[in-house]
Design a protein around this motif. Structure first.
Motif, PDB file in Angstrom:
ATOM      1  N   GLY A 120       0.659  -1.268  -0.028  1.00 35.49           N
ATOM      2  CA  GLY A 120       0.191   0.126   0.038  1.00 35.49           C
ATOM      3  C   GLY A 120       0.831   1.380   0.059  1.00 35.49           C
ATOM      4  N   TYR A 121       1.911   1.254  -0.649  1.00 36.97           N
ATOM      5  CA  TYR A 121       2.849   2.364  -0.420  1.00 36.97           C
ATOM      6  C   TYR A 121       3.586   2.392  -2.041  1.00 36.97           C
ATOM      7  N   ALA A 122       3.023   3.218  -2.822  1.00 40.18           N
ATOM      8  CA  ALA A 122       3.566   3.582  -4.298  1.00 40.18           C
ATOM      9  C   ALA A 122       3.147   4.627  -4.840  1.00 40.18           C
ATOM     10  N   PRO A 123       3.621   4.846  -5.856  1.00 41.16           N
ATOM     11  CA  PRO A 123       3.058   6.099  -6.728  1.00 41.16           C
ATOM     12  C   PRO A 123       1.799   5.325  -7.607  1.00 41.16           C
ATOM     13  N   PHE A 124       0.876   6.534  -7.900  1.00 44.32           N
ATOM     14  CA  PHE A 124      -0.367   6.050  -8.522  1.00 44.32           C
ATOM     15  C   PHE A 124       0.125   5.434  -9.781  1.00 44.32           C
ATOM     16  N   LEU A 125       1.075   5.940 -10.465  1.00 44.86           N
ATOM     17  CA  LEU A 125       1.590   5.176 -11.549  1.00 44.86           C
ATOM     18  C   LEU A 125       2.793   4.765 -11.404  1.00 44.86           C
ATOM     19  N   PRO A 126       2.996   3.650 -10.886  1.00 38.79           N
ATOM     20  CA  PRO A 126       4.522   2.865 -10.480  1.00 38.79           C
ATOM     21  C   PRO A 126       5.114   2.866 -11.807  1.00 38.79           C
ATOM     22  N   TYR A 127       6.438   3.107 -11.786  1.00 34.00           N
ATOM     23  CA  TYR A 127       7.394   3.102 -12.712  1.00 34.00           C
ATOM     24  C   TYR A 127       8.214   1.914 -12.379  1.00 34.00           C
ATOM     25  N   GLN A 128       8.986   1.490 -13.406  1.00 32.75           N
ATOM     26  CA  GLN A 128       9.650   0.205 -13.326  1.00 32.75           C
ATOM     27  C   GLN A 128      10.621  -0.015 -12.059  1.00 32.75           C
ATOM     28  N   ASP A 129      11.593   0.713 -11.840  1.00 32.10           N
ATOM     29  CA  ASP A 129      12.621   0.609 -10.778  1.00 32.10           C
ATOM     30  C   ASP A 129      12.007   1.012  -9.416  1.00 32.10           C
ATOM     31  N   PHE A 130      10.664   1.358  -9.212  1.00 38.93           N
ATOM     32  CA  PHE A 130      10.325   1.988  -8.090  1.00 38.93           C
ATOM     33  C   PHE A 130      10.474   1.132  -6.829  1.00 38.93           C
ATOM     34  N   PHE A 131      10.166  -0.341  -6.934  1.00 37.74           N
ATOM     35  CA  PHE A 131      10.157  -1.338  -6.064  1.00 37.74           C
ATOM     36  C   PHE A 131      11.517  -1.675  -5.499  1.00 37.74           C
ATOM     37  N   GLU A 132      12.307  -1.426  -6.517  1.00 37.62           N
ATOM     38  CA  GLU A 132      13.851  -1.874  -6.104  1.00 37.62           C
ATOM     39  C   GLU A 132      14.483  -0.625  -5.518  1.00 37.62           C
ATOM     40  N   LYS A 133      14.163   0.573  -5.648  1.00 33.86           N
ATOM     41  CA  LYS A 133      14.437   1.791  -5.148  1.00 33.86           C
ATOM     42  C   LYS A 133      13.768   1.836  -3.533  1.00 33.86           C
TER      43      LYS A 133
END
Length: 291
Positions: free
Chosen positions: A130-143
């Motif tokens: 439940g913690y992410a951009p409204f439009l998740p980008y490819q590297d977000f979860f690694e960041k």
């Protein structure tokens, strides 16, 4: 307890970016607060009692307990923490279910601690949903993983890796009772799980991981409570797991500052179901114990 002072002290020697502080505040809020288990039984309550649980206001400078609902968390927890400790303006959205949003690095973040059970997942060291951009980008979860390592939420990786490794090495070889005992042992390892709703999530999450499709379909949850007044509640969950010609009964209950999950007899399960209020009690009261 003054939660604002406590978290301000925790952050006082940290040389972190605003993004890192925001993530830390989200993680810590999920560690500190737990979903109010009374609300599951709202159909047993008068409307004013149910509404008082849902709509209660929370003062972070004088915290009386750790229970929240989606509405109280979204309105009184995250916005206050973010504004006071990270200078971030947080919006509240929703009418039936409530969540939060805020801008970080010109991106709008969608934050929902209760809808995706992060409020319990964090206490197990799992990744968050439940913690992410409204439009998740490819590297977000690694960041995000690198941030979680820096703020010491995780050391190397999330607990999914540990659980999945255990399943691969052990669970396929185990009989039903051994799986339930393994779940009991996992629960004992999570020192941050002290409240009933978090333990309930833990058991149901692990059972979903450990059980076969047939075992999962043949299991049932019975939610029970004992209430003397508005503030005095005791909670019990009975788990029915069917195996061949028999049924195993496991009880989740609160013990002082921890929760336990252990096997009980059919007679004990039936006694609890008869004398407590609950959901789906007929699963016990209408069955006959086989041997």
């Amino acid at each position: 307890m003054n939660l604002l002072e406590m978290l301000h002290e925790e952050l006082s020697d940290k040389n972190w970016s605003t993004e890192e502080i925001a993530r830390y505040l989200y993680i810590r809020s999920c560690e500190i607060f737990s979903y109010d288990p009374r609300y599951k039984f709202k159909n047993f309550l008068k409307d004013d009692c149910a509404n008082s649980i849902l709509n209660r206001e929370i003062d972070l400078t004088n915290l009386e307990d750790n229970y929240v609902t989606c509405k109280s968390y979204a309105k009184f927890i995250l916005p206050k923490l973010m504004k006071e400790l990270a200078d971030i303006d947080v919006e509240v959205y929703g009418k039936i279910h409530f969540g939060n949003s805020f801008f970080m690095n010109n991106e709008k973040m969608d934050v929902d601690a209760t809808g995706d059970c992060d409020i319990a997942r964090v206490k197990m060291g799992l990744s968050t949903y439940g913690y992410a951009p409204f439009l998740p980008y490819q590297d977000f979860f690694e960041k995000l993983k690198r941030i979680d390592q820096k703020i010491n939420y995780i050391k190397d990786d999330y607990q999914e890796i540990v659980i999945n490794s255990y399943i691969k090495d052990n669970v396929s070889k185990q009989v039903l009772k051994d799986k339930l005992e393994a779940i009991s042992n996992f629960l004992k390892q999570y020192s941050k799980i002290k409240y009933f709703s978090d333990a309930q999530f833990c058991i149901e999450y692990l059972w979903g991981k450990f059980s076969s499709e047939e075992e999962y379909e043949n299991s049932e949850y019975i939610y029970l409570c004992q209430r003397d007044n508005y503030n005095s509640w005791l909670f019990y969950n009975i788990y029915l797991a069917k195996s061949d010609n028999d049924t195993l009964f496991y009880l989740l209950k609160k013990n002082h500052n921890t929760c336990s999950f252990q096997e009980i007899s059919y007679q004990d399960a039936k006694h609890l179901a008869r004398h407590l209020e609950g959901i789906n009690k007929s699963a016990i009261l209408s069955k006959r114990k086989t041997s």
